[in-house]
Design a protein around this motif. Sequence first.
Motif, PDB file in Angstrom:
ATOM      1  N   GLU A 192       0.849  -1.193   0.000  1.00 15.81           N
ATOM      2  CA  GLU A 192       0.000   0.000   0.000  1.00 15.81           C
ATOM      3  C   GLU A 192       0.887   1.247   0.000  1.00 15.81           C
ATOM      4  OE1 GLU A 192      -2.768   2.598   3.071  1.00 15.81           O
ATOM      5  OE2 GLU A 192      -2.270   0.530   3.591  1.00 15.81           O
ATOM      6  N   PRO A 193       0.885   2.009  -1.099  1.00 16.23           N
ATOM      7  CA  PRO A 193       1.663   3.252  -1.110  1.00 16.23           C
ATOM      8  C   PRO A 193       1.172   4.195  -0.013  1.00 16.23           C
ATOM      9  CG  PRO A 193       0.893   2.694  -3.324  1.00 16.23           C
ATOM     10  CD  PRO A 193       0.170   1.794  -2.375  1.00 16.23           C
ATOM     11  N   VAL A 194       2.108   4.799   0.703  1.00 16.07           N
ATOM     12  CA  VAL A 194       1.760   5.711   1.801  1.00 16.07           C
ATOM     13  C   VAL A 194       2.301   7.102   1.467  1.00 16.07           C
ATOM     14  CG1 VAL A 194       2.062   6.225   4.253  1.00 16.07           C
ATOM     15  CG2 VAL A 194       1.796   3.851   3.502  1.00 16.07           C
ATOM     16  N   PRO A 195       1.435   8.111   1.356  1.00 15.43           N
ATOM     17  CA  PRO A 195       1.919   9.462   1.082  1.00 15.43           C
ATOM     18  C   PRO A 195       2.924   9.907   2.134  1.00 15.43           C
ATOM     19  CG  PRO A 195      -0.488   9.358   0.942  1.00 15.43           C
ATOM     20  CD  PRO A 195      -0.030   8.056   1.530  1.00 15.43           C
ATOM     21  N   CYS A 196       3.987  10.550   1.680  1.00 19.59           N
ATOM     22  CA  CYS A 196       4.999  11.052   2.618  1.00 19.59           C
ATOM     23  C   CYS A 196       5.582  12.341   2.051  1.00 19.59           C
ATOM     24  CB  CYS A 196       6.089   9.999   2.826  1.00 19.59           C
ATOM     25  SG  CYS A 196       7.292  10.444   4.097  1.00 19.59           S
ATOM     26  N   THR A 197       4.951  13.467   2.391  1.00 16.91           N
ATOM     27  CA  THR A 197       5.361  14.763   1.843  1.00 16.91           C
ATOM     28  C   THR A 197       5.683  15.786   2.920  1.00 16.91           C
ATOM     29  OG1 THR A 197       3.071  15.582   1.755  1.00 16.91           O
ATOM     30  CG2 THR A 197       3.887  14.382  -0.183  1.00 16.91           C
ATOM     31  N   GLN A 198       5.385  15.484   4.177  1.00 16.77           N
ATOM     32  CA  GLN A 198       5.501  16.489   5.240  1.00 16.77           C
ATOM     33  C   GLN A 198       6.958  16.761   5.618  1.00 16.77           C
ATOM     34  OE1 GLN A 198       2.646  18.101   6.486  1.00 16.77           O
ATOM     35  NE2 GLN A 198       1.722  16.963   4.788  1.00 16.77           N
ATOM     36  N   VAL A 199       7.301  18.035   5.724  1.00 14.63           N
ATOM     37  CA  VAL A 199       8.657  18.419   6.145  1.00 14.63           C
ATOM     38  C   VAL A 199       8.615  19.308   7.394  1.00 14.63           C
ATOM     39  CG1 VAL A 199       9.694  18.168   3.873  1.00 14.63           C
ATOM     40  CG2 VAL A 199       8.655  20.351   4.505  1.00 14.63           C
ATOM     41  N   SER A 200       7.446  19.373   8.027  1.00 14.07           N
ATOM     42  CA  SER A 200       7.304  20.096   9.299  1.00 14.07           C
ATOM     43  C   SER A 200       6.206  19.408  10.101  1.00 14.07           C
ATOM     44  CB  SER A 200       6.944  21.568   9.070  1.00 14.07           C
ATOM     45  OG  SER A 200       5.576  21.687   8.698  1.00 14.07           O
ATOM     46  N   MET A 201       5.973  19.910  11.319  1.00 12.59           N
ATOM     47  CA  MET A 201       4.953  19.336  12.192  1.00 12.59           C
ATOM     48  C   MET A 201       3.655  20.141  12.137  1.00 12.59           C
ATOM     49  SD  MET A 201       6.582  16.728  13.375  1.00 12.59           S
ATOM     50  CE  MET A 201       5.738  16.123  14.857  1.00 12.59           C
ATOM     51  N   GLU A 202       3.493  21.004  11.132  1.00 13.47           N
ATOM     52  CA  GLU A 202       2.315  21.862  11.054  1.00 13.47           C
ATOM     53  C   GLU A 202       1.020  21.070  10.905  1.00 13.47           C
ATOM     54  OE1 GLU A 202       2.952  24.583   7.870  1.00 13.47           O
ATOM     55  OE2 GLU A 202       4.615  25.624   8.873  1.00 13.47           O
ATOM     56  N   LEU A 203       1.118  19.880  10.397  1.00 14.49           N
ATOM     57  CA  LEU A 203      -0.048  19.018  10.219  1.00 14.49           C
ATOM     58  C   LEU A 203      -0.842  18.874  11.514  1.00 14.49           C
ATOM     59  CD1 LEU A 203       0.013  15.592   8.355  1.00 14.49           C
ATOM     60  CD2 LEU A 203      -0.800  15.685  10.689  1.00 14.49           C
TER      61      LEU A 203
END
Length: 230
Positions: A64-75
């Motif tokens: 299952e491909p898992v999105p991984c784009t975050q470069v900060s903890m703003e999420l």
Amino acid sequence: MKWSMLGRISAESYSFDQRFYPHSSDRFALCFFRDPDVVSSLSRQMTAEAWMPLDKPVVSVDVEPVPCTQVSMELFDPIYSCGVLRPSGHVVKCFHDVYPDYDELRQMLQEEDSEHYYVVGREERGEFLFRLFKHLCLGGELCQYEDTIDPYISTTKQIYKDLISAQKDPETKKISVVSTVFKVCAYDESGQCYPGRREEEQTFAYLIVDPFKRHVTLFYHCYGVGNFTL
């Protein structure tokens, strides 16, 4: 140890010698679990209590491909202002029919009918960073849950930085993730064999590929009672 994951969560890194193509992740994962060095390494790491050793050849995999784009903890910013936490960062307790000691954070993570479930958007909830946070918050079988969110956030940040590779564009100075992440499940002739014989939300395995360094990390956890001593 407090979250009942000690001895049951680990990250193993390996190198590979061919180009990685994201569209061939199924084949990559199958080759990975069939590789003699990987099988030998995992067998040494596994104990009878925590893991199912790969004692039979893997015949297929689910990827299952898992999105991984975050470069900060703003999420995670919306969690601080929606009623899940007090201004101090303490998690708000709440009533639950099944769990006597429950809180708004776990409800937000697990129950889709929670009023706070989509305070973090659907796409963001699919990100590897959020999945990692959720796994740590839910913990193992005898998890002692935190009163504040800070330990979850800081541990998520540290593990994420250790697992994920990023690079800065020399022209735009923008930082972006270069790792490819996919969730994996392996099967032998008897059925599901890795990361466990049966389905369990907190038993998981992710392959994290750095295509430039040609490194792959297997990040996994087997739900159960963690070790109580170091």
